[in-house]
Design a protein around this motif. Structure first.
Motif, mmCIF file in Angstrom:
data_model
loop_
_atom_site.group_PDB
_atom_site.id
_atom_site.type_symbol
_atom_site.label_atom_id
_atom_site.label_comp_id
_atom_site.label_asym_id
_atom_site.label_seq_id
_atom_site.Cartn_x
_atom_site.Cartn_y
_atom_site.Cartn_z
ATOM 1 N N GLY A 1 44.129 78.385 3.055
ATOM 2 C CA GLY A 1 45.315 79.313 3.801
ATOM 3 C C GLY A 1 46.671 78.842 3.166
ATOM 4 N N ALA A 2 46.999 77.509 2.758
ATOM 5 C CA ALA A 2 48.120 76.958 2.106
ATOM 6 C C ALA A 2 47.910 77.575 0.669
ATOM 7 N N SER A 3 46.891 77.870 0.059
ATOM 8 C CA SER A 3 46.955 78.229 -1.270
ATOM 9 C C SER A 3 47.250 79.842 -1.360
ATOM 10 N N LEU A 4 46.659 80.593 -0.585
ATOM 11 C CA LEU A 4 46.924 82.049 -0.264
ATOM 12 C C LEU A 4 48.471 82.195 -0.081
ATOM 13 N N VAL A 5 48.885 81.602 0.693
ATOM 14 C CA VAL A 5 50.313 81.715 1.034
ATOM 15 C C VAL A 5 51.384 81.038 -0.355
ATOM 16 N N PHE A 6 50.818 80.294 -0.918
ATOM 17 C CA PHE A 6 51.404 79.865 -2.195
ATOM 18 C C PHE A 6 51.457 81.184 -3.193
ATOM 19 N N PHE A 7 50.139 81.592 -3.606
ATOM 20 C CA PHE A 7 50.136 82.689 -4.575
ATOM 21 C C PHE A 7 50.702 84.027 -3.776
ATOM 22 N N ALA A 8 50.921 84.220 -2.746
ATOM 23 C CA ALA A 8 51.431 85.248 -2.050
ATOM 24 C C ALA A 8 53.137 85.030 -2.388
ATOM 25 N N VAL A 9 53.607 83.798 -2.142
ATOM 26 C CA VAL A 9 55.069 83.642 -2.527
ATOM 27 C C VAL A 9 55.342 83.630 -4.015
ATOM 28 N N LEU A 10 54.278 83.391 -4.781
ATOM 29 C CA LEU A 10 54.471 83.555 -6.284
ATOM 30 C C LEU A 10 54.553 84.734 -6.541
ATOM 31 N N SER A 11 53.876 85.424 -5.973
ATOM 32 C CA SER A 11 53.857 87.038 -6.426
ATOM 33 C C SER A 11 55.150 87.643 -5.988
ATOM 34 N N PHE A 12 55.602 87.256 -4.986
ATOM 35 C CA PHE A 12 56.810 87.676 -4.385
ATOM 36 C C PHE A 12 57.912 87.634 -5.208
ATOM 37 N N LEU A 13 58.145 86.270 -5.626
ATOM 38 C CA LEU A 13 59.140 85.660 -6.622
ATOM 39 C C LEU A 13 59.148 86.394 -7.875
ATOM 40 N N ALA A 14 57.769 86.547 -8.578
ATOM 41 C CA ALA A 14 57.733 87.399 -9.673
ATOM 42 C C ALA A 14 57.860 88.635 -9.700
ATOM 43 N N LEU B 1 57.473 97.926 -1.339
ATOM 44 C CA LEU B 1 56.508 97.049 -2.039
ATOM 45 C C LEU B 1 56.433 95.437 -1.724
ATOM 46 N N TYR B 2 57.685 94.971 -1.513
ATOM 47 C CA TYR B 2 57.652 93.633 -0.932
ATOM 48 C C TYR B 2 56.729 93.522 0.146
ATOM 49 N N LEU B 3 56.896 94.460 0.992
ATOM 50 C CA LEU B 3 56.078 94.180 2.477
ATOM 51 C C LEU B 3 54.593 94.529 2.371
ATOM 52 N N MET B 4 54.329 95.172 0.871
ATOM 53 C CA MET B 4 52.749 95.285 0.727
ATOM 54 C C MET B 4 52.030 94.125 0.110
ATOM 55 N N ILE B 5 52.869 93.052 -0.117
ATOM 56 C CA ILE B 5 52.333 91.786 -0.767
ATOM 57 C C ILE B 5 51.330 90.947 0.252
ATOM 58 N N PRO B 6 52.063 90.625 1.605
ATOM 59 C CA PRO B 6 51.453 90.175 2.655
ATOM 60 C C PRO B 6 50.053 90.917 2.846
ATOM 61 N N VAL B 7 50.278 92.263 2.970
ATOM 62 C CA VAL B 7 49.066 93.067 3.160
ATOM 63 C C VAL B 7 48.025 92.973 2.107
ATOM 64 N N HIS B 8 48.336 92.972 0.715
ATOM 65 C CA HIS B 8 47.208 92.637 -0.219
ATOM 66 C C HIS B 8 46.658 91.327 0.095
ATOM 67 N N TYR B 9 47.480 90.410 0.183
ATOM 68 C CA TYR B 9 46.861 88.756 0.563
ATOM 69 C C TYR B 9 45.881 88.808 1.715
ATOM 70 N N TYR B 10 46.273 89.658 2.719
ATOM 71 C CA TYR B 10 45.608 90.021 3.813
ATOM 72 C C TYR B 10 44.145 90.341 3.308
ATOM 73 N N TRP B 11 44.015 91.223 2.697
ATOM 74 C CA TRP B 11 42.706 91.620 2.483
ATOM 75 C C TRP B 11 41.801 90.383 1.624
ATOM 76 N N ILE B 12 42.427 89.629 0.914
ATOM 77 C CA ILE B 12 42.075 88.576 0.168
ATOM 78 C C ILE B 12 41.375 87.417 1.279
ATOM 79 N N SER B 13 42.435 87.315 2.435
ATOM 80 C CA SER B 13 41.885 86.204 3.429
ATOM 81 C C SER B 13 40.712 86.709 4.032
ATOM 82 N N LEU B 14 40.359 88.021 4.320
ATOM 83 C CA LEU B 14 39.412 88.566 5.020
ATOM 84 C C LEU B 14 38.157 88.658 3.979
ATOM 85 N N GLU B 15 38.260 88.292 2.858
ATOM 86 C CA GLU B 15 37.206 88.435 1.986
ATOM 87 C C GLU B 15 36.684 89.784 1.777
ATOM 88 N N TRP B 16 37.483 90.817 1.746
ATOM 89 C CA TRP B 16 37.105 92.056 1.692
ATOM 90 C C TRP B 16 37.669 92.686 0.357
#
Length: 318
Positions: free
Chosen positions: A71-84, A105-120
């Motif tokens: 969970g912490a790792s997914l949040v970290f990479f989501a924040v990294l994507s946002f900053l980048a 587009l910024y708001l789409m970042i957590p949505v995209h990482y949500y699919w990862i958290s679901l392993e979808w």
């Protein structure tokens, strides 16, 4: 006993060795910086010290979030994507009318990482390159501004592709079944990719400085030479082959090919960001990381190596 120490002990033995190796490299770098202090010009030494100090911080943060959990790792990479992505937009010639699209587009970042958290995987792999790519020009059209439309649409698509979609492949490595990689688990895959990507940059620089004469594309990156490229890729291939059985499910021959992929892709990623900076007339993409520049300056190679290594690994083993 300290919780962090217990978490480290719970990791595969090969990952523990990899973490110890990273810290030894950082210590060696710090010692070398102290030794070279009296032999370098003040400005060059200050930049070297800043680079090494930044590496300590970056490696420390990365290891903490990886050890804490998925969970912490997914949040970290989501924040990294946002900053980048934010940094990318800060250097682009953005139209004033596009602010709402950029916010979307910024708001789409957590949505995209949500699919990862679901392993979808099925949605993860098409959400940005299909749905979001179709959404961007449509959203820009709805603003009613046609001047600069093509430039805005394509540059926004490329920004999202590199900073969000490409980088998110590192996060998806953490979702892959641990039982498929008993040697290093998900963390082993991430460490393998990140270390080789950064090692390739250093190896190409060292080989280029040592033997480099013939430049490859001097108008884009005058320091890139054929000796640096070939030497760096060959060194990365050798190290990737040796580390593969320890950190990944890849065999040594498969690791050799992974090293080739990472070496060439890292070179192309570096050149791509260099070309972008040349086009925009800037030296660095930002100043967030002392001694390194911006986030894009640091993850330029990773934007290419991450998706290519992921799909190579996924095709062979998952």
């Amino acid at each position: 006993m300290d919780l962090s120490f217990l978490l480290i002990l719970s990791l595969p033995t090969s990952v523990q060795y990899a973490i110890a190796g990273l810290f030894l490299l950082l210590v060696a770098g710090s010692v070398a910086e102290r030794i070279l202090a009296s032999r370098m010009e003040a400005g060059a030494h200050r930049e070297l010290r800043q680079r090494i100090n930044s590496w300590w911080i970056m490696v420390g943060i990365l290891l903490v979030v990886l050890i804490v959990g998925r969970g912490a790792s997914l949040v970290f990479f989501a924040v990294l994507s946002f900053l980048a992505l934010r940094e990318f937009f800060s250097i682009l010639p953005v139209r004033h009318t596009d602010r709402r699209v950029i916010l979307a587009l910024y708001l789409m970042i957590p949505v995209h990482y949500y699919w990862i958290s679901l392993e979808w995987y099925g949605v993860f792999i098409i959400f940005i390159p299909v749905y979001l790519f179709l959404f961007i020009p449509f959203a820009l059209l709805m603003l009613g501004e046609t001047k600069g439309f093509i430039r805005s649409a394509t540059s926004y698509q490329w920004a999202v592709m590199t900073t969000v979609f490409a980088i998110s492949h590192v996060a998806y490595l953490l979702i892959l079944p641990a039982e498929r990689n008993p040697a290093g688990g998900p963390i082993g895959l991430v460490l393998y990719l990140l270390f080789l990507t950064q090692f390739n940059d250093v190896a190409q620089y060292v080989w280029g400085k040592t033997l480099g004469k013939r430049k490859i594309v001097p108008k884009i990156s005058p320091n890139k030479t054929w000796a640096g490229f070939v030497g760096g890729v060959a060194t990365t291939m050798a190290l990737a082959m040796l580390l593969a059985p320890w950190l990944t499910p890849l065999s040594m021959p498969e690791g050799l090919l992974a090293g080739l992929l990472i070496g060439v892709a890292g070179f192309v990623g570096d050149l791509t960001v260099s070309a972008t900076k040349r086009d925009l007339g800037i030296k660095d993409t930002g100043q967030l990381i002392p001694g390194h520049g911006g986030i894009l300056d640091r993850i330029d190679s990773l934007m290419y190596t991450a998706p290519l290594f992921f799909h190579y690994l996924y095709y062979l083993k998952y």
